[in-house]
Every structure is written in C-alpha cells, then in structure tokens.
Design an enzyme around this catalytic site. Structure first.
Site, PDB file in Angstrom:
ATOM      1  N   ASP A  11       0.329   7.932  11.390  1.00  0.00           N
ATOM      2  CA  ASP A  11      -0.579   7.510  10.331  1.00  0.00           C
ATOM      3  C   ASP A  11      -1.854   6.905  10.920  1.00  0.00           C
ATOM      4  O   ASP A  11      -1.806   6.146  11.895  1.00  0.00           O
ATOM      5  CB  ASP A  11       0.131   6.476   9.446  1.00  0.00           C
ATOM      6  N   ASP A  40      -1.955  11.232  -1.726  1.00  0.00           N
ATOM      7  CA  ASP A  40      -3.212  10.497  -1.665  1.00  0.00           C
ATOM      8  C   ASP A  40      -4.254  11.114  -2.592  1.00  0.00           C
ATOM      9  O   ASP A  40      -4.017  12.117  -3.273  1.00  0.00           O
ATOM     10  CB  ASP A  40      -3.714  10.467  -0.219  1.00  0.00           C
ATOM     11  N   GLN A  51      -2.544  -5.937   5.865  1.00  0.00           N
ATOM     12  CA  GLN A  51      -2.231  -5.012   6.954  1.00  0.00           C
ATOM     13  C   GLN A  51      -3.026  -5.442   8.184  1.00  0.00           C
ATOM     14  O   GLN A  51      -4.231  -5.252   8.237  1.00  0.00           O
ATOM     15  CB  GLN A  51      -2.570  -3.564   6.556  1.00  0.00           C
ATOM     16  N   ASP A  82       0.836  -1.204   0.000  1.00  0.00           N
ATOM     17  CA  ASP A  82       0.000   0.000   0.000  1.00  0.00           C
ATOM     18  C   ASP A  82       0.867   1.249   0.000  1.00  0.00           C
ATOM     19  O   ASP A  82       0.667   2.182   0.779  1.00  0.00           O
ATOM     20  CB  ASP A  82      -0.943  -0.006   1.206  1.00  0.00           C
ATOM     21  N   GLU A  84      -2.326  12.367  11.401  1.00  0.00           N
ATOM     22  CA  GLU A  84      -3.078  12.199  10.161  1.00  0.00           C
ATOM     23  C   GLU A  84      -4.524  11.894  10.545  1.00  0.00           C
ATOM     24  O   GLU A  84      -4.875  10.763  10.856  1.00  0.00           O
ATOM     25  CB  GLU A  84      -2.507  11.064   9.315  1.00  0.00           C
TER      26      GLU A  84
END
Length: 613
Positions: A259, A369, A227, A116, A301
């Site tokens: 994150d 992103d 993940q 990712d 984030e």
C-alpha cells in the site's frame, strides 16, 4: 546441515551479494543486517510444508499468475460474508463465478472510527476480532489453495495507527520508538517539508504533520492524523515491517499488496514521492520473498501516470513488483464514458501496449476507492478539454447533474475552489442502471446494462489480470444507506462499499433480471477468454483507427490467432471502418463476415476472431 537449511542457502546465496550491498548502502549497519538475515531464516523455518510445496510448484512455473484464465475479485470480508468463516462458506459461489484470485480488503486490527477503512493498522499480527482470527485467515487461505485460488492481502507499509504498540510507546516518551516515526520538537522542519510535499487530502486532512499533545511534539501524518508515517531510514523499521510481511505470507497470503508504495521514503526538500530509495526498499522486499516464500507475489499500489508507474516493475535483471495497477486506463475509461470520445483512451493504450510484455498490470473498472481525474490534460488540451472545466463536466456527468445523464455517483474529497473532486459509485450505478430504474425507463436501463457489459468486455480483452469489484458481477447498485451511519456518512466511498446482496444474487441464473443478465454475460465472456490463446498475456497488441472517435478498436495476435476488438462508447449506433482483409467470426454471437465495415449498436462491442496461416 539439514535439508531445510540447505534449501534456504540455495535460495539465499545467489541473492546474498545484492541483498547485503543494497542493505548496507541504505543503513551501513552490519548488526542490523545480521539480524535481518537471521530473521529471513526464522521466517523460512516457520513456513508450513504445504506452503513450501506450493512455492516449489510456482518456482517451476514462474508465470503461473499470468494465465489467461486468471480472474480476480476484490472484496471486503464484512460486506461479502460478515467474517472470514462466512467468506469460506461462500467459496462455492466464487468458484462458480470463475474467481481464482481473491483480494481481501484490509482486515488487520484497527481502531474503530480511526482506521480509514482498515488502513490504520494497530497490530500486523492480529485480525480485527469481528472478522475472525489469524488462524481463520490461514484456514481460509488453505481452502482457497485447494480450489486453485490465490489470496491477496493489503500490507500497509507506509504508516501505523496511532494505537500501534510502537506509537503508544512513542507517546509515552520512549525515544527509541519515536525514532521509528518522524518526530520534531517544533514546527520548523515540518514547515520546510510542507514547502515541497503535496497534500493527499487537502480538504479533509490538510497538511502532512500533526501535533502530538502527549509529548508536545510534531509527528508526520501524510494521510490522516491517526496514521503515523514510519521512518524507513531506521533499519529497525525495515527489519520489523519485513518480518510482519513474511508473517502474513506464512499465513497463506499469496499476493502482498504494498500500500502507498511511492511514499515510504522521506527526504527534506523533496516531494517525498517516488524517491530512488523507495526502489531499493522494494527490491530488498522482493529478494526477501524470493528467499523465504518464492511463491509469493508483490503488487505495488502506485496510483500515478505510466511514466511514474513503470519503474516499480524494476528491470528484467533486478525486478521489483510482479504486478502494478493500470489506474490510468481505468480513469481514462470513465472519461471516455462521459465524453463518448475515445482519443485519450486510445492514446493511453498506445502507451501500455508499447511496454515490455513481461510487465503485468491489474486491470479494473471499479475498486474500493474513488476515481481520480488525473488525466493527461496536456494531450487533451488541443481537443478543447481544459482541466478545471473538464473535471467539473465529468463530476456533473457522473452525479447525474448534466442533462441526459442517468449516472448516480457521488463526489469524494470535493475541493470547490479547484473543482478537484473525485468520484464514487458502483459500475452499474455509474453506467446509469440505478437512474434508469428510478425513472422506470426500461429502454435506458437496457442501454445502461449494455454499457456495463461493454466495459467488462473491454476489461477482459486487455492483457493482464482482470479484477472485478465484488457485486459488479451481478450489477449491484449504490448503497445509499451509508448516509444514515454516523461512522460512514463523512466518507462517500462507502456508497460502493455496501453489503453484498445475497438475496438479489439469487437472480443470477435469470437473464431477465439485472443480476442475471450481467452475471450470465460475464460468465460467457470469461469462458471465451479462457478458451482462446489470443487472450494470452504475451500476445502482440496494437490500437487501430476505425475513423470514428466514438469507437475504440485494438488488435491482438498470438500463435496464429488474431482478434479485432471494437467498443462503441456512444449510446447510438456507430460504424467502424477497419482495414483488415480476413474473414472473422464474432466470438460472442457466432456471426461471421469481413470486418471492414462493422456496425455496432449503442454501447455495443465486437470480439472478432480469425485464425491465420
């Protein structure tokens, strides 16, 4: 007691009561807390003398990062310089570009094809071999510090790769390591979670759990099946992950980007987002940094609306993140580009401007992103904007399907059933530069580049830290070659993750080229911003109504300096009516006059300045 121990204790003891209370409230485990405390001292001992001196300098000037000369850049190492040594070779370019905040996208070891974009970490203490080594990261950080640059790195704290040592041991059946994740013997409890937990990628990675065939169990995988979500209710996870974070700080990383922060605490029968214990964990990490490496900043984030973002700043007495992303303003900006209607953006700025000035946002136009259309539809509805139809309009506009649009974006994670796709593309291509060049329409190209300039002028006029996406400073276009790469073709975000075009960047000195026009104009704006106190982060800010919904207007005031900023989101000439009596000078053109009636060219802007008193 050594001097080293004395300084550590001086930082520890004022925070010790809260540190222990929060930790024990979460875990009620004295042995685990004892390990945590010793781990902090070990991390402090391993911190280099150079970094300790930098800590002391930043402690003496705690708002060092809020300087109006701070300018960030976000980049992929492999795209910008091939590897860490390559980035170091190009530090002269970054310095020339005014960059003093360098955000390196994930570069820790991750499995090929299941990462990712580097967000599935298999080893938090190793750099991806093709990018370099941890020693090279530390050396790059040191060279950046010599030039006055701070280094930011993502810390993927919500999950690990399924190839991480912990996951490998869990797959081998070790219950201690399975307890570091969320394993279930059958689908009963996961199905209960699914009743209240939203899906992140409903089309490409539906559900929040995956089957683990090696042990015949179900494991929580909020983002992608490879993940695995970490269980922060286990103190071992928190201790070890905090240790990993401090290890990165000791390599010279100045800003830790946390994150997926809102996701890190999970509870059944909740959304598993923004739960109170998330804030406890972030506060503990803030305290750990203040004790071990007080020159380090935490960047959260939190990609949500302001009401859910602001709590991650914590309070003045008990702060959490030093900085947060201003994601809603970013999305609202692109909505405004497509609609030419500034009312939502003005409404969004009103919310931001009302916040305490010590809150520091990272402002940006584009990043690695996609752009999500999580807009304030409750506010928009009275103006005739319905959510589903409006999202379709925005996506049609930015993919160039809508008549008159030269934008060249691509959809990401498209859900045709809900019309809920997100948008990808570089700033220049979304502004229409790519489409104009394809059509050889030079009048349209001039307008597209003017829009690009105006958006960056808006970015630089906001309070906070402006961050450029690598390539935007030279108007880089989309990288359509990703369609031919089997490892990338399924992820349209790679359209704006192309290699930096060093050959084209040589044109940055030539204002008659796309690269030179954008680069030289940005450098001019950045120099103006650095020279005037009115751009200080502590300035008073307020929106104005110029009696024209195509024009955004806001004011700034600081220590006798006043700025009226005007931005025309229409491709045609517009007039702004501003009830301001002072004589102003345009900081870009040098022209003067009374602002009352300001005429702006299509996609033009004005930075109008005056000194009061």
């Amino acid at each position: 007691m050594t001097n080293e121990e004395k300084l550590f204790q001086e930082r520890l003891w004022p925070r010790y009561g809260e540190l222990k209370w929060l930790y024990m409230e979460l875990y009620n485990n004295s042995a685990a807390f004892g390990y945590f405390r010793e781990m902090l001292f070990k991390a402090y001992q391993e911190r280099s003398n150079e970094l300790k001196l930098l800590d002391q300098a930043r402690e003496a000037h705690p708002e060092w990062y809020r300087d109006k000369e701070t300018l960030g850049m976000l980049m992929y190492v492999q795209c910008f310089g091939k590897n860490l040594k390559g980035v170091e070779k190009h530090l002269d370019y970054l310095e020339e570009s005014g960059i003093n905040y360098l955000h390196l996208m994930p570069l820790l070891q991750s499995p090929k094809g299941r990462s990712d974009g580097g967000y599935a970490v298999s080893d938090f203490r190793k750099v991806e071999p093709e990018l370099g080594t941890m020693e090279e990261l530390a050396h790059l950080s040191g060279q950046c510090h010599k030039r006055g640059m701070a280094v930011c790195l993502d810390f993927v704290m919500n999950h690990t790769s399924e190839d991480h040592e912990w996951a490998v041991r869990a797959k081998a059946g070790d219950p201690e390591y399975q307890d570091r994740y969320f394993f279930y013997d059958n689908w009963d409890i996961p199905n209960e979670f699914e009743k209240t937990v939203p899906q992140v990628f409903p089309q490409t990675a539906p559900g929040n759990f995956s089957w683990c065939p090696e042990v015949g169990k179900v494991v929580m995988t909020t983002f992608w099946p490879y993940q695995w979500d970490l269980n922060y209710a286990n103190p071992v996870v928190f201790n070890e992950m905090t240790d990993n974070m401090l290890y990165l700080c000791n390599q010279g990383v100045d800003i830790i980007r946390l994150d997926a922060t809102p996701y890190i605490w999970k509870e059944l029968y909740t959304s598993c987002r923004n739960l109170p214990k998330v804030h406890t964990l972030v506060r503990l990490m803030r305290l750990a940094c203040e004790i071990v490496c007080p020159g380090t900043l935490l960047l959260g984030e939190v990609v949500m609306e302001p009401s859910k973002v602001v709590p991650y700043f914590g309070t003045v007495e008990k702060p959490e993140c030093h900085m947060l992303y201003n994601v809603t303003t970013m999305a609202s900006t692109w909505h405004t580009v497509a609609t030419q209607d500034v009312r939502l953006l003005r409404h969004q700025l009103d919310a931001v401007f009302a916040l305490p000035k010590q809150y520091t946002f990272l402002n940006y136009l584009r990043c690695h992103d996609d752009i999500g259309w999580g807009l304030d539809y409750q506010y928009l509805r009275p103006f005739g904007f319905e959510e589903v139809s409006h999202k379709k309009y925005l996506n049609d506009w930015f993919t160039g399907k809508f008549p008159g649009s030269l934008s060249r974006g691509e959809l990401y994670n498209d859900d045709p059933r809900l019309g809920d796709a997100r948008m990808c593309g570089t700033t220049a291509s979304l502004c229409g530069a790519e489409g104009a060049e394809e059509a050889k329409n030079y009048e349209a190209l001039d307008l597209a580049l003017r829009l690009d300039e105006t958006l960056h002028a808006f970015l630089l006029a906001q309070s906070g830290i402006p961050v450029l996406y690598s390539g935007d400073e030279v108007g880089q276009l989309n990288d359509n070659a990703y369609h031919d790469d089997p490892l990338k073709v399924e992820d349209s975000r790679y359209i704006h993750r192309g290699d930096f075009d060093w050959k084209a960047a040589k044109n940055r000195k030539d204002p008659d080229t796309r690269q030179g026009r954008i680069y030289q104009f940005l450098r001019k704006l950045e120099a103006i911003r650095a020279d005037y106190q009115v751009f200080d982060a502590s300035a008073d800010t307020w929106t104005m109504n110029p009696l024209n919904d195509h024009v955004l207007s806001f004011g700034r005031y600081f220590h006798g300096e006043k700025l009226v900023a005007l931005f025309n989101f229409s491709p045609s000439e517009q007039t702004a009516w501003i009830d301001e009596p002072e004589m102003y000078t345009d900081l870009v053109t040098g022209n003067g006059g009374i602002v009352g009636k300001a005429v702006l060219p299509g996609y033009g802007f004005r930075w109008l300045f005056t000194r009061l008193g």
